[in-house]
Design an enzyme around this catalytic site. Structure first.
Site, PDB file in Angstrom:
ATOM      1  N   HIS A 173      45.361  39.946  36.700  1.00  0.00           N
ATOM      2  CA  HIS A 173      44.906  39.260  37.906  1.00  0.00           C
ATOM      3  C   HIS A 173      45.789  39.585  39.114  1.00  0.00           C
ATOM      4  CE1 HIS A 173      41.815  36.124  36.529  1.00  0.00           C
ATOM      5  NE2 HIS A 173      41.980  36.980  35.525  1.00  0.00           N
ATOM      6  N   SER A 198      51.714  39.380  44.143  1.00  0.00           N
ATOM      7  CA  SER A 198      51.084  38.463  45.106  1.00  0.00           C
ATOM      8  C   SER A 198      50.480  37.239  44.431  1.00  0.00           C
ATOM      9  CB  SER A 198      50.029  39.193  45.927  1.00  0.00           C
ATOM     10  OG  SER A 198      49.105  39.864  45.097  1.00  0.00           O
ATOM     11  N   PRO A 241      36.777  40.530  37.653  1.00  0.00           N
ATOM     12  CA  PRO A 241      35.584  40.433  36.802  1.00  0.00           C
ATOM     13  C   PRO A 241      35.332  39.010  36.347  1.00  0.00           C
ATOM     14  CG  PRO A 241      37.398  41.505  35.642  1.00  0.00           C
ATOM     15  CD  PRO A 241      37.839  41.354  37.053  1.00  0.00           C
TER      16      PRO A 241
END
Length: 332
Positions: free
Chosen positions: A70, A80, A169
């Protein structure tokens, strides 16, 4: 003796370009031994943190692998996703709907590893490098393949929920949508199927697949692509999911804590948990890879290692494009 003539302007420009190129290469090159001088115990410190956390919480491997994906897939491997909300940035990536369920075990592991590294070599190791190294160590620890991790990433200053939602996704995506999404990040169909093999460990919350097991159609309460007994078992396991959003089921019911190829072997039997899992066996574009990996674990391991190493280098920030955070959840 007369002083030497001043070099012509074109020569000065050439020297400037050469020096700039050398500086750029120095700043941007990732290497396997990046911390050999600046933090020689880097690998051991991360390994110790990984081992302690995985022994205490066996779901850490799957949790960390998910956080790693992710972080990397939407905008590059730059840490991030690790940033917490602040008054100046109330909606970082962690607050996006799809990231709200990211497991806390991974974040806790990174805090432990970063704290130990800051004591050993303060201000040297990036959080994005820690995450990449820890993910690899954990894959190997639970039986998966070893692959080299190139190091030298910097941590991003920017993290916005709006920048990740369209680029991760979803469990209900069609195969065409998945193929297009992975292609937008430079991954082939084969690499996509190999990366989906990460579902061999970990779990999914019932809300991710509830539409496939309750009131699916007028003729069936569950999606007929499920094995009937498996679907009935899921209905019982998830019976309380609306009252308790944490209710979840292992992605691979046969060997949930072992990184192996049983995920692929489960799919022809109707034992794929998510709609996207079952879809890659049904679709003729992806089915050959599912069958190949189900038949040959060594091939799966080889292809997974290559694909995840490629992912680990996607969109990285180096040199002056990022920073070395003092804390993984906050910019300096």
């Amino acid at each position: 003796m007369a002083p030497p003539p001043h070099p012509p302007a074109i020569l000065l420009l050439l020297r400037f370009l050469i020096c700039s190129s050398i500086l750029l290469l120095t700043e941007s090159a990732l290497t396997l031994d990046y911390y050999s001088v600046s933090c020689p115990r880097f690998a051991q410190i991360v390994q110790d943190a990984v081992t302690d956390k995985q022994i205490t919480n066996p779901t850490t491997a799957a949790a960390t692998l998910r956080v790693f994906f992710h972080d990397c897939f939407p905008n590059g491997c730059d840490g991030s996703v690790l940033l917490s909300p602040t008054p100046f940035n109330p909606s970082p990536e962690r607050t996006s709907d799809i990231n709200l369920s990211l497991p806390g075990d991974a974040f806790d592991l990174l805090v432990r590893a970063k704290t130990a590294l800051e004591l050993a070599c303060p201000g040297v190791v990036s959080c994005s490098d820690i995450l990449a190294e820890a993910a690899r160590d954990l894959v190997t620890m639970v039986g998966g393949p070893y692959y080299p991790v190139y190091l030298g990433r910097r941590d991003s200053h920017i993290s916005k929920a709006s920048l990740v939602d369209p680029f991760l996704p979803r469990s209900n995506m069609t195969v065409s949508q998945l193929i297009d999404l992975f292609a937008s990040r430079g991954f082939s169909v084969q690499e996509m199927v190999a990366l989906l093999g990460a579902h061999t460990v970990g779990f999914s919350h019932c809300k991710e697949f509830a539409t496939g097991i309750y009131d699916y159609s007028k003729s069936s309460s569950y999606d007929p692509s499920y094995n009937p007994r498996f679907a009935q078992g899921l209905q019982k396991a998830c019976a309380n999911y609306k009252q308790d959003s944490t209710v979840s089921v292992f992605n691979d019911i046969m060997s949930p804590n072992k990184f192996d190829n049983l995920y692929y072997q489960n799919l022809p039997k109707g034992l794929g948990l998510l709609a996207s899992d079952r879809a890659i066996y049904i679709d003729p574009r992806t089915r050959p890879y599912v069958e190949a990996y189900a038949a040959d674990q060594a091939r799966f391991f080889r292809d997974f290692a290559a694909a995840i190493q490629k992912l680990s280098l996607y969109g990285i920030k180096t040199g002056r494009k990022g920073e070395i955070r003092r804390r993984c959840d906050a910019v300096n």
